[in-house]
Design a protein around this motif. Structure first.
Motif, mmCIF file in Angstrom:
data_model
loop_
_atom_site.group_PDB
_atom_site.id
_atom_site.type_symbol
_atom_site.label_atom_id
_atom_site.label_comp_id
_atom_site.label_asym_id
_atom_site.label_seq_id
_atom_site.Cartn_x
_atom_site.Cartn_y
_atom_site.Cartn_z
ATOM 1 N N CYS A 1 129.263 54.715 43.348
ATOM 2 C CA CYS A 1 129.945 55.924 43.842
ATOM 3 C C CYS A 1 129.162 57.169 43.424
ATOM 4 O O CYS A 1 128.694 57.266 42.290
ATOM 5 N N TRP A 2 129.052 58.121 44.351
ATOM 6 C CA TRP A 2 128.317 59.368 44.110
ATOM 7 C C TRP A 2 129.282 60.511 43.767
ATOM 8 O O TRP A 2 128.857 61.635 43.564
ATOM 9 N N HIS A 3 130.564 60.230 43.751
ATOM 10 C CA HIS A 3 131.591 61.243 43.474
ATOM 11 C C HIS A 3 131.528 62.380 44.498
ATOM 12 O O HIS A 3 131.745 63.537 44.151
ATOM 13 N N CYS A 4 131.220 62.057 45.741
ATOM 14 C CA CYS A 4 131.054 63.111 46.750
ATOM 15 C C CYS A 4 132.383 63.559 47.341
ATOM 16 O O CYS A 4 132.465 64.624 47.957
ATOM 17 N N GLY A 5 133.402 62.732 47.198
ATOM 18 C CA GLY A 5 134.729 63.132 47.671
ATOM 19 C C GLY A 5 134.947 63.003 49.171
ATOM 20 O O GLY A 5 135.980 63.421 49.681
ATOM 21 N N ARG B 1 138.185 61.006 49.976
ATOM 22 C CA ARG B 1 139.425 61.738 49.697
ATOM 23 C C ARG B 1 139.677 62.815 50.752
ATOM 24 O O ARG B 1 140.806 63.026 51.194
ATOM 25 N N ILE C 1 140.131 60.982 42.596
ATOM 26 C CA ILE C 1 138.827 60.748 41.985
ATOM 27 C C ILE C 1 139.025 60.696 40.474
ATOM 28 O O ILE C 1 139.569 61.635 39.877
ATOM 29 N N ARG C 2 138.619 59.615 39.889
ATOM 30 C CA ARG C 2 138.715 59.495 38.433
ATOM 31 C C ARG C 2 137.312 59.208 37.904
ATOM 32 O O ARG C 2 136.748 58.144 38.173
ATOM 33 N N PHE C 3 136.754 60.178 37.176
ATOM 34 C CA PHE C 3 135.370 60.046 36.734
ATOM 35 C C PHE C 3 135.216 58.951 35.689
ATOM 36 O O PHE C 3 136.106 58.747 34.857
ATOM 37 N N ARG D 1 131.466 57.548 31.062
ATOM 38 C CA ARG D 1 130.156 58.074 30.684
ATOM 39 C C ARG D 1 129.870 59.453 31.290
ATOM 40 O O ARG D 1 129.006 60.168 30.820
ATOM 41 N N VAL D 2 130.605 59.809 32.346
ATOM 42 C CA VAL D 2 130.500 61.166 32.889
ATOM 43 C C VAL D 2 131.347 62.118 32.054
ATOM 44 O O VAL D 2 130.930 63.226 31.710
ATOM 45 N N MET D 3 132.522 61.640 31.700
ATOM 46 C CA MET D 3 133.466 62.478 30.938
ATOM 47 C C MET D 3 132.999 62.741 29.516
ATOM 48 O O MET D 3 133.185 63.819 28.965
ATOM 49 N N THR E 1 123.204 59.462 31.914
ATOM 50 C CA THR E 1 124.487 58.788 31.677
ATOM 51 C C THR E 1 124.360 57.265 31.814
ATOM 52 O O THR E 1 125.314 56.545 31.538
ATOM 53 N N PHE F 1 123.706 56.053 40.143
ATOM 54 C CA PHE F 1 124.182 56.730 41.357
ATOM 55 C C PHE F 1 124.856 58.068 41.059
ATOM 56 O O PHE F 1 125.266 58.774 41.975
ATOM 57 N N PRO G 1 122.308 59.531 46.398
ATOM 58 C CA PRO G 1 121.652 58.305 45.925
ATOM 59 C C PRO G 1 121.304 57.313 47.043
ATOM 60 O O PRO G 1 120.600 56.336 46.792
ATOM 61 N N GLY H 1 126.578 65.366 31.898
ATOM 62 C CA GLY H 1 127.317 64.166 32.268
ATOM 63 C C GLY H 1 127.564 64.028 33.760
ATOM 64 O O GLY H 1 127.612 62.928 34.286
ATOM 65 N N LYS I 1 130.055 70.555 46.002
ATOM 66 C CA LYS I 1 130.386 69.235 45.455
ATOM 67 C C LYS I 1 131.898 69.172 45.387
ATOM 68 O O LYS I 1 132.530 69.782 44.520
ATOM 69 N N ASP I 2 132.469 68.437 46.301
ATOM 70 C CA ASP I 2 133.924 68.413 46.486
ATOM 71 C C ASP I 2 134.692 68.085 45.209
ATOM 72 O O ASP I 2 135.815 68.551 45.002
ATOM 73 N N THR I 3 134.091 67.287 44.335
ATOM 74 C CA THR I 3 134.830 66.818 43.157
ATOM 75 C C THR I 3 134.619 67.691 41.925
ATOM 76 O O THR I 3 135.080 67.343 40.836
ATOM 77 N N GLN J 1 139.629 67.272 34.705
ATOM 78 C CA GLN J 1 139.655 66.102 33.815
ATOM 79 C C GLN J 1 138.987 66.393 32.468
ATOM 80 O O GLN J 1 139.280 65.759 31.467
ATOM 81 N N LYS J 2 138.066 67.378 32.466
ATOM 82 C CA LYS J 2 137.435 67.782 31.203
ATOM 83 C C LYS J 2 138.259 68.861 30.491
ATOM 84 O O LYS J 2 137.966 69.203 29.345
#
Lengths: 74, 558
Positions: free
Chosen positions: A42-46, A49, A59-61, A64-66, B204, B208, B214, B245, B323-325, B332-333
């Motif tokens: 997943c690229w987290h591009c949304g 959604r 979206i739940r990161f 390792r991103v968080m 990280t 991807f 990616p 991250g 970047k939509d997210t 979340q942070k």
């Protein structure tokens, strides 16, 4: 980890499957609902959604991103 | 394996911003068009989830807002990598058409009051970045292309260009779900597959989780190279700054709106690295962060707390268009930019052009044509193009020039050369063989380690030789990579293509015995920029034995 599907809301329409640029999302043949078959790709591009007609995707990161830590290469 | 055959005037490989704009322009000229894309074109490629900026001069009066200023900046900031006569034809001459194209597909660059919101960054002489809401750009472009009558092959990944009598006659690929083999015969072929990502280790450990898409893994560059095309500017490493991250686009918004980088002592340090400070080039911002971390003055943050509420609201909105997210990440942070500093890190590396106005990849002329008859390139896979503004304009340019080319080519193009097709079939389905045992992820991981170690921001002849020899060892494992699904077969193709680009990258970087564009090509053994000897591009193509060879192509800026 991302995306997370709400099985109660998902209608199994398949829109998210068609909108994923990384071919991460597939339809479960058993229950007809979407799932992330290759979550680590997943690229987290949304995109999924944004297109979901019933807002069943969050979206739940990944951890390792968080919580980034460790040696950076340079 | 099932096979499908199609015929068309123009085949477009890659349905991103460049490919879809080319498709629209070629259709306007009355040509038949087929598009092949690894994903579904409404949400494929780097702008799948959205985009928030487009660079343009608008001739509003000031001297910075002109074609001359743009070309002057390009010549200065991408000196040795950019060809101005090409930039004029593929960007400047198409800019008006491009801006109208956004309106035509229903994704205007203007705000509701008909004005443009413009910001300045990256050393540019004025606010050239138009901020806009491009979250629906791709779906709208995709729908316009289908409505225009283009045939779209979604989820078909291209394996190779087809050549007959030294001329392009189509391409072959396979469907990433069904495995079906596709053969498209065409008079002209455009490569618009984007740049090369996933080539370097991601801090990280999530390959991807990268800055740019990616799915863009140098496929177009690799297949063009195999077809005899020249690559240029491929020695350059490109990095950006990201929220630590989360390797997301957005630096332009953060910097353009007035964010300030500070180190662990709270010092705004950028003036020490560039006289323009926060308005300096991207590679200088990266250099600054690397420098502070190396000097043990980290961690590094970006401070946006001084921005007025209106600017902050715009910043958070425009970040989400890019970047939509991004808002999810903040939430979340637990980060609120009006209250908190945002920790910043350098991103993973990638192969890319030196800045936002110059690209790397397949060498094109002012018609977007390559040295292989019938083969064209546009967008981030072409050596002169980068960012949305050049993806759009070069796509328009390529669509027009290819339409003319295809109209002048007799009949329906040359027939497919069957022995080449048989070879491609055998090669692409090889990884399905049960006797193979290695996962593509392991192959990719080792490739990334090699590049990260030997081809990073500090290079040397010895380090690059070591990297080359390690690629030789890796190459021996190539025929061990096993794919259990067609999805994995696509990934296997990707890592093979990344290996090809890595070879070309090292070849060009070893040849360029100087340093240029900061960490983009920084050699310990040749630390100075040497315009006397190296003002120009290094072209890489394939010799008769299949190995990369180099040629220096000087550029005159007088």
């Amino acid at each position: 980890m991302p995306p997370v599907f709400d099985a109660n809301l998902c209608t199994g329409c398949g829109t998210c499957e068609d909108t994923c640029p990384l071919d991460v999302i597939y339809m479960d043949e058993q229950n007809g609902r979407s799932f992330a078959k290759y979550p680590e790709e997943c690229w987290h591009c949304g995109s999924c959604r944004q297109e979901c007609p019933v807002e069943a995707i969050q979206i739940r990161f990944p951890l390792r991103v968080m919580v980034p830590a460790g040696v950076v290469p340079y | 394996m099932a096979e499908e055959r199609l015929q068309t005037d123009i085949l477009i490989i890659g349905g991103g911003a460049a490919g879809l704009n080319a498709a629209l322009s070629a259709r306007e000229a009355g040509r038949e068009v087929v598009i092949m894309d690894k994903a579904v074109i409404e949400r494929s490629g780097h702008f799948a989830g959205g985009i928030d900026h487009f660079a343009a001069y608008l001739n509003t009066g000031p001297s910075w807002d002109t074609r001359e200023a743009y070309l002057d900046f390009t010549a200065r900031s991408a000196r040795g990598a950019t060809n101005l006569e090409v930039v004029e034809k593929i960007y400047c001459d198409q800019l008006n058409t491009a801006i109208k194209r956004f309106d035509a597909v229903g994704c205007s660059l203007r705000r509701s009051d008909n004005t443009f919101f413009r910001t300045q960054s990256y050393g540019q002489p004025g606010p050239w970045w138009i901020n806009f809401n491009g979250k629906r750009l791709k779906p709208l472009l995709g729908q316009a292309v289908r409505k225009a009558g283009c045939r779209v092959l979604d989820r078909v990944v291209t394996a190779d260009i087809l050549i007959n009598e030294g001329q392009v006659c189509g391409a072959a690929g396979f469907h990433i779900r069904s495995g079906t083999f596709y053969v498209v015969q065409a008079k002209a072929v455009l490569i618009a597959t984007g740049g090369t990502n996933r080539l370097y280790q991601n801090p990280t450990g999530l390959s991807f989780n990268c800055w740019m898409c990616p799915a863009n893994t140098g496929d177009g560059e690799a297949i063009a190279y195999r077809a005899g095309a020249r690559l240029a500017n491929v020695e350059y490493l490109r990095m950006t700054l990201i929220p630590r991250g989360f390797s997301a686009a957005g630096l332009n918004a953060l910097v353009g709106m007035g964010g300030i980088l500070v180190n662990g002592t709270g010092e705004a340090f950028m003036k020490r690295y560039d006289p323009l400070g926060m308005k300096g080039p991207r590679y200088k911002l990266v250099e600054g962060v690397l420098g502070e971390i190396k000097a043990h003055r980290g961690p590094v943050f970006i401070d946006c707390r001084h921005l007025d509420p209106e600017a902050l609201t715009h910043l958070v909105a425009t970040l989400s268009y890019d970047k939509d997210t991004f808002p999810d990440f903040f939430e979340q942070k637990g980060i609120d930019l009006s209250r908190d500093l945002l920790e910043i890190a350098t991103s993973e590396g990638m192969q890319g052009g030196p800045n936002e106005v110059c690209g790397s990849g397949i060498k094109i002329d002012a018609d977007c044509a390559t040295n292989v008859p019938g083969l064209f390139a546009a967008g981030n896979s072409a050596d002169q193009c980068r960012s949305l503004h050049m993806a759009t304009t070069s796509g328009i340019r390529a669509g027009c020039t290819m339409a003319t080319y295809a109209a002048n080519t007799d009949a329906r193009g040359l027939p497919v050369y069957q022995p080449q097709l048989d070879g491609i079939r055998q090669r692409i389905y090889g990884p399905l063989n049960e006797s193979r045992s290695m996962d593509w992820r392991e192959f990719e991981d080792v490739l990334q380690r090699i590049l990260t170690e030997g081809m990073g921001p500090v290079r040397s002849a010895w380090g690059m030789k070591q990297a080359w020899q390690n690629l030789d060892l890796l190459e021996k494992w190539k025929n061990e990579v096993r794919a259990r699904t067609y999805h994995d077969l696509c990934r296997t193709q990707e890592v093979y293509n990344m290996l090809t680009v890595a070879r070309c990258m090292i070849t060009a970087a070893r040849y360029r015995k100087e340093s240029r564009f900061g960490q983009c090509h920084s050699r310990l053994d040749y630390p100075q920029t040497d315009d006397e000897r190296w003002l120009g591009q290094i072209a890489v193509d394939r010799d008769t034995t299949g190995n990369p060879r180099t040629q220096f192509l000087p550029i005159n800026y007088d």
